[in-house]
Design a protein around this motif. Sequence first.
Motif, PDB file in Angstrom:
ATOM      1  N   TYR A   1       0.815  -1.220   0.000  1.00  0.00           N
ATOM      2  CA  TYR A   1       0.000   0.000   0.000  1.00  0.00           C
ATOM      3  C   TYR A   1       0.850   1.273   0.000  1.00  0.00           C
ATOM      4  O   TYR A   1       1.955   1.286   0.534  1.00  0.00           O
ATOM      5  CB  TYR A   1      -0.876   0.048   1.254  1.00  0.00           C
ATOM      6  CG  TYR A   1      -1.924  -1.015   1.325  1.00  0.00           C
ATOM      7  CD1 TYR A   1      -2.961  -1.059   0.402  1.00  0.00           C
ATOM      8  CD2 TYR A   1      -1.891  -1.980   2.341  1.00  0.00           C
ATOM      9  CE1 TYR A   1      -3.940  -2.033   0.473  1.00  0.00           C
ATOM     10  CE2 TYR A   1      -2.870  -2.963   2.425  1.00  0.00           C
ATOM     11  CZ  TYR A   1      -3.896  -2.986   1.493  1.00  0.00           C
ATOM     12  OH  TYR A   1      -4.854  -3.949   1.575  1.00  0.00           O
ATOM     13  N   ILE A   2       0.258   2.327  -0.536  1.00  0.00           N
ATOM     14  CA  ILE A   2       0.920   3.635  -0.575  1.00  0.00           C
ATOM     15  C   ILE A   2      -0.040   4.717  -0.088  1.00  0.00           C
ATOM     16  O   ILE A   2      -1.172   4.808  -0.565  1.00  0.00           O
ATOM     17  CB  ILE A   2       1.275   4.028  -2.040  1.00  0.00           C
ATOM     18  CG1 ILE A   2       2.191   3.022  -2.709  1.00  0.00           C
ATOM     19  CG2 ILE A   2       1.834   5.442  -2.112  1.00  0.00           C
ATOM     20  CD1 ILE A   2       3.633   3.157  -2.356  1.00  0.00           C
ATOM     21  N   GLY A   3       0.430   5.543   0.821  1.00  0.00           N
ATOM     22  CA  GLY A   3      -0.280   6.773   1.159  1.00  0.00           C
ATOM     23  C   GLY A   3       0.413   7.888   0.395  1.00  0.00           C
ATOM     24  O   GLY A   3       1.622   8.064   0.519  1.00  0.00           O
ATOM     25  N   SER A   4      -0.340   8.633  -0.404  1.00  0.00           N
ATOM     26  CA  SER A   4       0.261   9.634  -1.281  1.00  0.00           C
ATOM     27  C   SER A   4      -0.129  11.050  -0.846  1.00  0.00           C
ATOM     28  O   SER A   4      -0.999  11.234  -0.008  1.00  0.00           O
ATOM     29  CB  SER A   4      -0.173   9.347  -2.721  1.00  0.00           C
ATOM     30  OG  SER A   4       0.350  10.292  -3.614  1.00  0.00           O
ATOM     31  N   THR A   5       0.549  12.019  -1.424  1.00  0.00           N
ATOM     32  CA  THR A   5       0.383  13.424  -1.036  1.00  0.00           C
ATOM     33  C   THR A   5      -0.283  14.235  -2.149  1.00  0.00           C
ATOM     34  O   THR A   5      -0.681  13.674  -3.170  1.00  0.00           O
ATOM     35  CB  THR A   5       1.763  14.053  -0.788  1.00  0.00           C
ATOM     36  OG1 THR A   5       2.466  14.088  -2.047  1.00  0.00           O
ATOM     37  CG2 THR A   5       2.596  13.239   0.199  1.00  0.00           C
ATOM     38  N   HIS A   6      -0.309  15.532  -1.968  1.00  0.00           N
ATOM     39  CA  HIS A   6      -0.794  16.438  -3.029  1.00  0.00           C
ATOM     40  C   HIS A   6       0.175  16.440  -4.221  1.00  0.00           C
ATOM     41  O   HIS A   6      -0.160  16.944  -5.275  1.00  0.00           O
ATOM     42  CB  HIS A   6      -0.934  17.857  -2.464  1.00  0.00           C
ATOM     43  CG  HIS A   6       0.324  18.361  -1.820  1.00  0.00           C
ATOM     44  ND1 HIS A   6       0.746  17.929  -0.577  1.00  0.00           N
ATOM     45  CD2 HIS A   6       1.280  19.210  -2.269  1.00  0.00           C
ATOM     46  CE1 HIS A   6       1.897  18.518  -0.266  1.00  0.00           C
ATOM     47  NE2 HIS A   6       2.240  19.290  -1.284  1.00  0.00           N
ATOM     48  N   ARG A   7       1.394  15.912  -4.029  1.00  0.00           N
ATOM     49  CA  ARG A   7       2.398  15.879  -5.106  1.00  0.00           C
ATOM     50  C   ARG A   7       2.512  14.429  -5.579  1.00  0.00           C
ATOM     51  O   ARG A   7       3.574  13.823  -5.554  1.00  0.00           O
ATOM     52  CB  ARG A   7       3.745  16.402  -4.546  1.00  0.00           C
ATOM     53  CG  ARG A   7       4.691  16.966  -5.578  1.00  0.00           C
ATOM     54  CD  ARG A   7       5.928  17.587  -4.929  1.00  0.00           C
ATOM     55  NE  ARG A   7       5.637  18.767  -4.141  1.00  0.00           N
ATOM     56  CZ  ARG A   7       5.253  19.939  -4.628  1.00  0.00           C
ATOM     57  NH1 ARG A   7       5.167  20.106  -5.935  1.00  0.00           N
ATOM     58  NH2 ARG A   7       4.963  20.957  -3.834  1.00  0.00           N
ATOM     59  N   GLY A   8       1.403  13.858  -6.017  1.00  0.00           N
ATOM     60  CA  GLY A   8       1.327  12.403  -6.135  1.00  0.00           C
ATOM     61  C   GLY A   8       1.516  11.757  -7.499  1.00  0.00           C
ATOM     62  O   GLY A   8       1.530  10.531  -7.598  1.00  0.00           O
ATOM     63  N   HIS A   9       1.666  12.547  -8.580  1.00  0.00           N
ATOM     64  CA  HIS A   9       1.753  11.914  -9.907  1.00  0.00           C
ATOM     65  C   HIS A   9       2.853  10.850  -9.957  1.00  0.00           C
ATOM     66  O   HIS A   9       2.657   9.774 -10.502  1.00  0.00           O
ATOM     67  CB  HIS A   9       2.059  12.946 -11.008  1.00  0.00           C
ATOM     68  CG  HIS A   9       1.107  14.102 -11.068  1.00  0.00           C
ATOM     69  ND1 HIS A   9       1.460  15.335 -11.577  1.00  0.00           N
ATOM     70  CD2 HIS A   9      -0.173  14.223 -10.677  1.00  0.00           C
ATOM     71  CE1 HIS A   9       0.426  16.155 -11.500  1.00  0.00           C
ATOM     72  NE2 HIS A   9      -0.581  15.516 -10.955  1.00  0.00           N
ATOM     73  N   GLY A  10       4.013  11.200  -9.415  1.00  0.00           N
ATOM     74  CA  GLY A  10       5.172  10.300  -9.473  1.00  0.00           C
ATOM     75  C   GLY A  10       4.927   8.996  -8.723  1.00  0.00           C
ATOM     76  O   GLY A  10       5.412   7.931  -9.130  1.00  0.00           O
ATOM     77  N   HIS A  11       4.176   9.080  -7.629  1.00  0.00           N
ATOM     78  CA  HIS A  11       3.897   7.859  -6.859  1.00  0.00           C
ATOM     79  C   HIS A  11       3.095   6.880  -7.711  1.00  0.00           C
ATOM     80  O   HIS A  11       3.333   5.671  -7.678  1.00  0.00           O
ATOM     81  CB  HIS A  11       3.129   8.192  -5.572  1.00  0.00           C
ATOM     82  CG  HIS A  11       3.783   9.243  -4.719  1.00  0.00           C
ATOM     83  ND1 HIS A  11       3.091  10.099  -3.911  1.00  0.00           N
ATOM     84  CD2 HIS A  11       5.099   9.577  -4.571  1.00  0.00           C
ATOM     85  CE1 HIS A  11       3.940  10.911  -3.289  1.00  0.00           C
ATOM     86  NE2 HIS A  11       5.160  10.615  -3.680  1.00  0.00           N
ATOM     87  N   LEU A  12       2.146   7.406  -8.482  1.00  0.00           N
ATOM     88  CA  LEU A  12       1.318   6.533  -9.320  1.00  0.00           C
ATOM     89  C   LEU A  12       2.138   5.923 -10.453  1.00  0.00           C
ATOM     90  O   LEU A  12       2.025   4.731 -10.736  1.00  0.00           O
ATOM     91  CB  LEU A  12       0.119   7.294  -9.902  1.00  0.00           C
ATOM     92  CG  LEU A  12      -1.168   7.209  -9.070  1.00  0.00           C
ATOM     93  CD1 LEU A  12      -1.078   8.097  -7.842  1.00  0.00           C
ATOM     94  CD2 LEU A  12      -2.383   7.551  -9.893  1.00  0.00           C
ATOM     95  N   VAL A  13       2.948   6.751 -11.092  1.00  0.00           N
ATOM     96  CA  VAL A  13       3.764   6.232 -12.210  1.00  0.00           C
ATOM     97  C   VAL A  13       4.684   5.133 -11.679  1.00  0.00           C
ATOM     98  O   VAL A  13       4.816   4.067 -12.290  1.00  0.00           O
ATOM     99  CB  VAL A  13       4.575   7.362 -12.896  1.00  0.00           C
ATOM    100  CG1 VAL A  13       5.520   6.783 -13.949  1.00  0.00           C
ATOM    101  CG2 VAL A  13       3.645   8.390 -13.530  1.00  0.00           C
TER     102      VAL A  13
END
Length: 325
Positions: free
Chosen positions: A63-75
Motif C-alpha cells: 500500500y501507498i499513502g500519497s500526497t498532493h504531489r502524487g503523480h510520481g507515486h502513481l507512475v
Amino acid sequence: MKVKNYGKEQLIGFYETMYKMRRFEEEVFEFYKKGMMAGLAHLYMGEEAVATGVCAALAEHDYIGSTHRGHGHLVARGADIDRMMAEILGKKTGYSNGKGGSMHIMAMDRGILGANGIVGGEIPIATGAAYKSLYKKSGEVAVSFMGDSATNEGTFHESLNMAAAWKLPCVYVIENNLYGISVDIRDVTNTPDLAVRAKAYDIPGIVVDGMDVTAVYEAAQKAVERARNGEGPTLIECKTYRWQGHHVGDPATYRKRKSETEKEDWMERCPVANLKKAIIDAKKATEEELLAVEEKVEQEIQAAVKFAAESEYPDAAEAYTDVFA
Ligand SMILES: Cc1ncc(C[n+]2csc(CCOP(=O)(O)OP(=O)(O)O)c2C)c(N)n1
Ligand SMILES: [Mg+2]
C-alpha cells in the motif's frame, strides 16, 4: 550512483519509470499553460528518484499513502498513464471518473490509498493500512510518502509513535525538498536532518541522497524487509528538490533567499539525466538503447494525451455520484 551493482534490466527499468514521470508532468504543465485543466498541479519534477527507488522495493500487493504531489507515486506503481492523463483533464475515463483531478489522483488498483490535500493526512491512513496488515496477517507493507513540512504535523508524531509501539509494517518516506510552499524547512525546524526524529520513537532514521535512485532503493529495501519481518517501521529522509514552484502557478521567487543559484545547483543534479549518464559511463547500456526507451515512453505519453483529450467529460447528471457530500 552505485550502478555497477545492478543488472541492465533493473537499471533500464529505473530509467524508464523516471523518464515517464518527467514526460508525464511536462505534458501536465502544458495542459495548465493552455488552460486545458481546472485548478493547479503540484509537480514532482526533480524528485523522481524518490518514488522510483521506494516503489521498486515493494511487492504488488503493498500500500501507498500519497500526497498532493502524487503523480510520481502513481507512475512508480505502474498506474495506467491513459487514466492518469484523463483524470488530470477531468474526463470520465480518468481514475476517479474525472472528479479527483491532479491533487486527488489515485489508483486503488495499484495500492494507492489516495492522494491528500491535507498535509500529513496520508500518514495515519498508511499507518492504518499497516495495522490492518498486522491484524489480518495479510503480509502487506504500507509506505507513507510525505513532504518535509508534514513532519511538523501532529499526525506524523501520532502515527510514528503508534507504529513503533505496535511494530507496524510501515515505511515513512520524507521527500525533503526544502520547502513547504514558500517556507524554508531550515527556518522552522531546529535539526538539519528530519530523520533524527525517529530517535524519539526508537526506530531507525535514515538520511539518503534523494537524487540517487540506487541510494533510495537500497534504503527502502532494508526498511521494507524489516517491516515485512515484523521488526517495525523505519523513517527514511530523502534529500531532494522540486524544479517548479509549489504548484504550476507559483513563480517561487523565495528560492533565492539563501542562494542566488539554489535552483540551478539542484538542477545540475537532475536524477533522470544523471542516471542516464551513470548507466552509459558504466557501460550497462548504450545511449542508443536508452534513446529507444525514451522513444517508447514518448509514444505512450502521446497516446495518453490523445486519449485524455478525446475522452468525454462526466455527464452533468453524474455530479452527485462518486462523491461523499
Ligand atoms: C493541514 C494543512 N495545513 C496547511 C495546508 C496548506 N498547504 C498545502 S501544501 C503545503 C506545504 C506542504 O509542504 P511539504 O509537506 O513539504 O510538501 P511539498 O509540497 O514540499 O511536497 C501547505 C502548508 C494544507 N493543505 N493542509
Ligand atoms: Mg516540502
